[in-house]
Enzyme design. Structure first.
Site, PDB file in Angstrom:
ATOM      1  N   VAL A 117      26.492  19.821  12.066  1.00  0.00           N
ATOM      2  CA  VAL A 117      26.268  19.592  10.630  1.00  0.00           C
ATOM      3  C   VAL A 117      24.902  18.937  10.459  1.00  0.00           C
ATOM      4  O   VAL A 117      24.663  17.847  10.974  1.00  0.00           O
ATOM      5  CB  VAL A 117      27.365  18.678  10.043  1.00  0.00           C
ATOM      6  CG1 VAL A 117      27.040  18.337   8.597  1.00  0.00           C
ATOM      7  CG2 VAL A 117      28.732  19.335  10.164  1.00  0.00           C
ATOM      8  N   ALA A 118      24.007  19.607   9.778  1.00  0.00           N
ATOM      9  CA  ALA A 118      22.656  19.072   9.616  1.00  0.00           C
ATOM     10  C   ALA A 118      22.036  19.603   8.333  1.00  0.00           C
ATOM     11  O   ALA A 118      22.231  20.767   7.979  1.00  0.00           O
ATOM     12  CB  ALA A 118      21.796  19.483  10.810  1.00  0.00           C
ATOM     13  N   ARG A 150      20.625  14.853   0.055  1.00  0.00           N
ATOM     14  CA  ARG A 150      21.162  14.247  -1.178  1.00  0.00           C
ATOM     15  C   ARG A 150      20.962  15.136  -2.409  1.00  0.00           C
ATOM     16  O   ARG A 150      20.696  14.668  -3.496  1.00  0.00           O
ATOM     17  CB  ARG A 150      20.546  12.853  -1.460  1.00  0.00           C
ATOM     18  CG  ARG A 150      20.610  11.886  -0.288  1.00  0.00           C
ATOM     19  CD  ARG A 150      22.030  11.615   0.199  1.00  0.00           C
ATOM     20  NE  ARG A 150      21.975  10.680   1.310  1.00  0.00           N
ATOM     21  CZ  ARG A 150      21.939  11.066   2.605  1.00  0.00           C
ATOM     22  NH1 ARG A 150      22.003  12.343   2.921  1.00  0.00           N
ATOM     23  NH2 ARG A 150      21.877  10.164   3.552  1.00  0.00           N
ATOM     24  N   PHE A 174      32.328  16.621  20.353  1.00  0.00           N
ATOM     25  CA  PHE A 174      31.869  18.012  20.177  1.00  0.00           C
ATOM     26  C   PHE A 174      30.991  18.087  18.954  1.00  0.00           C
ATOM     27  O   PHE A 174      30.959  17.178  18.142  1.00  0.00           O
ATOM     28  CB  PHE A 174      33.069  18.986  20.058  1.00  0.00           C
ATOM     29  CG  PHE A 174      34.072  18.653  18.989  1.00  0.00           C
ATOM     30  CD1 PHE A 174      33.846  18.995  17.653  1.00  0.00           C
ATOM     31  CD2 PHE A 174      35.250  17.976  19.303  1.00  0.00           C
ATOM     32  CE1 PHE A 174      34.784  18.694  16.671  1.00  0.00           C
ATOM     33  CE2 PHE A 174      36.187  17.679  18.324  1.00  0.00           C
ATOM     34  CZ  PHE A 174      35.956  18.022  17.011  1.00  0.00           C
ATOM     35  N   SER A 216      28.701  11.437  12.561  1.00  0.00           N
ATOM     36  CA  SER A 216      27.543  10.623  12.969  1.00  0.00           C
ATOM     37  C   SER A 216      27.569   9.278  12.247  1.00  0.00           C
ATOM     38  O   SER A 216      27.086   8.284  12.759  1.00  0.00           O
ATOM     39  CB  SER A 216      26.241  11.363  12.656  1.00  0.00           C
ATOM     40  OG  SER A 216      26.157  11.592  11.263  1.00  0.00           O
ATOM     41  N   GLU A 217      28.125   9.282  11.011  1.00  0.00           N
ATOM     42  CA  GLU A 217      28.287   8.032  10.254  1.00  0.00           C
ATOM     43  C   GLU A 217      29.653   8.104   9.570  1.00  0.00           C
ATOM     44  O   GLU A 217      30.030   9.150   9.025  1.00  0.00           O
ATOM     45  CB  GLU A 217      27.187   7.885   9.217  1.00  0.00           C
ATOM     46  CG  GLU A 217      25.811   7.702   9.837  1.00  0.00           C
ATOM     47  CD  GLU A 217      24.736   7.534   8.773  1.00  0.00           C
ATOM     48  OE1 GLU A 217      24.579   6.413   8.256  1.00  0.00           O
ATOM     49  OE2 GLU A 217      24.079   8.535   8.451  1.00  0.00           O
ATOM     50  N   GLY A 243      23.205  17.902  -2.488  1.00  0.00           N
ATOM     51  CA  GLY A 243      24.462  18.643  -2.536  1.00  0.00           C
ATOM     52  C   GLY A 243      24.600  19.738  -1.492  1.00  0.00           C
ATOM     53  O   GLY A 243      25.552  20.526  -1.558  1.00  0.00           O
ATOM     54  N   VAL A 244      23.679  19.814  -0.509  1.00  0.00           N
ATOM     55  CA  VAL A 244      23.756  20.891   0.484  1.00  0.00           C
ATOM     56  C   VAL A 244      24.981  20.714   1.370  1.00  0.00           C
ATOM     57  O   VAL A 244      25.762  21.651   1.581  1.00  0.00           O
ATOM     58  CB  VAL A 244      22.462  20.948   1.337  1.00  0.00           C
ATOM     59  CG1 VAL A 244      22.606  22.004   2.442  1.00  0.00           C
ATOM     60  CG2 VAL A 244      21.266  21.261   0.456  1.00  0.00           C
ATOM     61  N   LEU A 245      25.181  19.503   1.891  1.00  0.00           N
ATOM     62  CA  LEU A 245      26.361  19.281   2.739  1.00  0.00           C
ATOM     63  C   LEU A 245      27.641  19.573   1.960  1.00  0.00           C
ATOM     64  O   LEU A 245      28.552  20.226   2.468  1.00  0.00           O
ATOM     65  CB  LEU A 245      26.383  17.833   3.256  1.00  0.00           C
ATOM     66  CG  LEU A 245      27.652  17.470   4.035  1.00  0.00           C
ATOM     67  CD1 LEU A 245      27.746  18.261   5.327  1.00  0.00           C
ATOM     68  CD2 LEU A 245      27.721  15.976   4.322  1.00  0.00           C
ATOM     69  N   TYR A 256      32.514  11.761   5.605  1.00  0.00           N
ATOM     70  CA  TYR A 256      33.454  12.870   5.475  1.00  0.00           C
ATOM     71  C   TYR A 256      34.748  12.601   4.701  1.00  0.00           C
ATOM     72  O   TYR A 256      35.486  13.531   4.405  1.00  0.00           O
ATOM     73  CB  TYR A 256      33.784  13.435   6.861  1.00  0.00           C
ATOM     74  CG  TYR A 256      32.572  14.087   7.498  1.00  0.00           C
ATOM     75  CD1 TYR A 256      32.183  15.363   7.121  1.00  0.00           C
ATOM     76  CD2 TYR A 256      31.801  13.409   8.422  1.00  0.00           C
ATOM     77  CE1 TYR A 256      31.056  15.964   7.668  1.00  0.00           C
ATOM     78  CE2 TYR A 256      30.666  13.995   8.986  1.00  0.00           C
ATOM     79  CZ  TYR A 256      30.300  15.270   8.597  1.00  0.00           C
ATOM     80  OH  TYR A 256      29.188  15.851   9.128  1.00  0.00           O
TER      81      TYR A 256
END
Ligand SMILES: CC(C)(COP(=O)(O)OP(=O)(O)OC[C@H]1O[C@@H](n2cnc3c(N)ncnc32)[C@H](O)[C@@H]1OP(=O)(O)O)[C@@H](O)C(=O)NCCC(=O)NCCS
Length: 417
Positions: free
Chosen positions: A88-89, A96, A417, A124-125, A98-100, A129
């Site tokens: 996920v990147a 910021r 993973f 990662s943080e 809205g892509v994710l 999620y």
């Protein structure tokens, strides 16, 4: 001067082709502030299931990515298909906006459409999620154990038939895989490893060493064969007075039985010329803490490990086993996956379960993220009530669901993973 936030936009999203890997790895390296040497790049690529990838585009430019791995993951009751979400990147130029969110929503909709019930990821943080309905399902411990002070209590299991063999990790792959395969179905969270994943585990080029020594392996065996192993590196050093103070950096340790488990731990804890052992990812119920005479010497710390999403609550809740009988009506809230919303009755005992829509009054109200957090059996539900996340509408309903979902062995993924 602080810049104004850029406007949100709706990226075009589509599956990525293998030929687009250079662009993909470019986005990934930029987002993670990393630079992969060719061998690490190739290992990463070999783990990618391109037909399960998603790329987000701004015009022709790839600006965000994710992919799912087709795992067989142990859940309470046995292995189930789970989509392992990774890579996920989002490019810093597009963060910021809205892509994710667009990628996550599309991925969950795709999973639902293809009939997949569960997704899991390493974050990662920890703040990212929960908004997409993932629940923090697994924790892990990290240890920093001084060699002097790591002695075992007299009751620690032992077996005089065990002996140690030092092997080259790459030459022991089959033996290691055999032990791991036997263990993985015993603990929720462990997932089957294919060839590419073993290649990653056993990688030993400079980028895999992170400035430490080569990967090493000890095997515990008896006349019947291999019973356990540890993979580790050593960072050698000496004080100015020439006192050895090397560090053992443990990456994994599995064994088929308690005596072999204790035996392998002793091999890595008693490594000559080393004064401490560090292990970054251990289960929260690691039997080591009951073997060591002074558990404070584990010098343990705590972190979140795996996050779980019940993508299809009906399939997911009937796919796992339960520890106790329960009959509760649960109202699920799930704005990201609205097909899960509404009132459901769970009727379960140790033999089986049904999870079906009902018009009966709700006895519990909770977000799907709480079911994800509890799914692998490692979360009592009481704290979610205390924290204001779950509402109990009938006294006793929370405890009933909690006792049914909890599992004897704590969940643990064991490998990022
Ligand atoms: C984390 C990352 C993927 C977020 O992507 P993004 O496109 O900026 O996220 P979005 O714009 O869709 O943000 C969605 C929401 O998540 C929040 N959010 C995003 N990144 C966050 C973070 N690191 N911590 C907490 N919240 C975060 C946003 O504020 C936004 O909140 P809102 O819905 O309340 O407005 C991106 O910043 C990134 O690539 N980071 C570096 C690599 C990484 O950590 N990847 C995740 C690997 S598990």
């Amino acid at each position: 001067m602080t810049s104004l936030p850029s406007p949100r936009f709706s990226p075009r999203i589509r599956t990525l082709d293998k030929s687009e890997w250079p662009d993909w790895i470019g986005v990934f390296q930029e987002a993670f502030n990393e630079e992969f040497p060719p061998e690490r790049n190739a290992r990463f690529e070999s783990m990618i299931e391109f037909d399960r990838s998603l790329g987000a585009f701004d015009g022709d430019q790839l600006v965000g990515t994710t992919v799912g791995c087709s795992f067989s993951m142990t859940v309470p009751g046995g292995p189930q298909p789970v989509c392992g979400v990774t890579a996920v990147a989002v490019l810093p130029s597009h963060r910021r906006r809205g892509v994710l969110s667009a990628l996550m929503r599309r991925q969950l909709a795709d999973l639902h459409e293809s009939g997949e019930a569960l997704a899991a990821l390493y974050a990662s943080e920890a703040g990212i999620y929960g908004r997409y309905g993932y629940g923090r399902a697994v924790d892990n411990l990290f240890f920093d154990i001084p060699r002097r002070g790591s002695e075992f209590a007299p009751h620690a299991p032992s077996d005089p038939a065990l002996r140690v063999r030092v092997v080259k990790p790459s030459e022991a792959r089959e033996e290691l895989a055999k032990v791991f395969e036997a263990v993985r179905t015993t603990r929720p969270g462990l997932y089957a490893r294919d060839e590419a994943r073993w290649n990653g585990i056993l990688a030993d080029d400079e980028s895999a060493r992170h400035g430490n020594g080569p990967q090493r392996c000890v095997i515990a065996e008896d006349d019947s064969g291999t019973r356990g192993y540890a993979l580790f590196r050593v960072k050698p050093s000496f004080t100015e007075h020439d006192v050895p103070e090397g560090e053992v950096l443990l990456s994994e340790l599995f064994a088929l039985d308690p005596a072999a488990y204790a035996f392998v731990w002793r091999q890595v804890l008693d490594r000559d010329l080393c004064s401490r052992l560090r292990a970054w990812n251990r289960p929260v119920d690691d039997p080591l803490m009951h073997m060591i005479a002074e558990p404070r010497m584990l010098r343990a710390g705590w972190l979140d490990e795996m996050w779980v999403r019940v993508v299809d609550v009906e399939r997911a809740m009937t796919a796992r086993a339960y520890s106790a009988a329960a009959d509760v009506v649960v109202e699920v809230t799930d704005p990201v996956c609205p097909w899960n919303e509404g009132r459901w009755r769970l009727s379960c005992d140790r033999e089986g379960s049904t999870w079906s829509r009902t018009t009966d009054p709700a006895e519990l109200r909770l977000p799907a993220s709480v079911l994800g957090a509890a799914y692998l059996g490692g979360r009592p539900l009481g704290p979610y009530h205390s924290a204001g996340v779950a509402d109990e509408l009938r006294h006793g309903a929370l405890r009933a669901l909690s006792s049914a979902m909890i599992w004897e062995i704590a969940p643990w993924g064991g490998l990022v993973f």
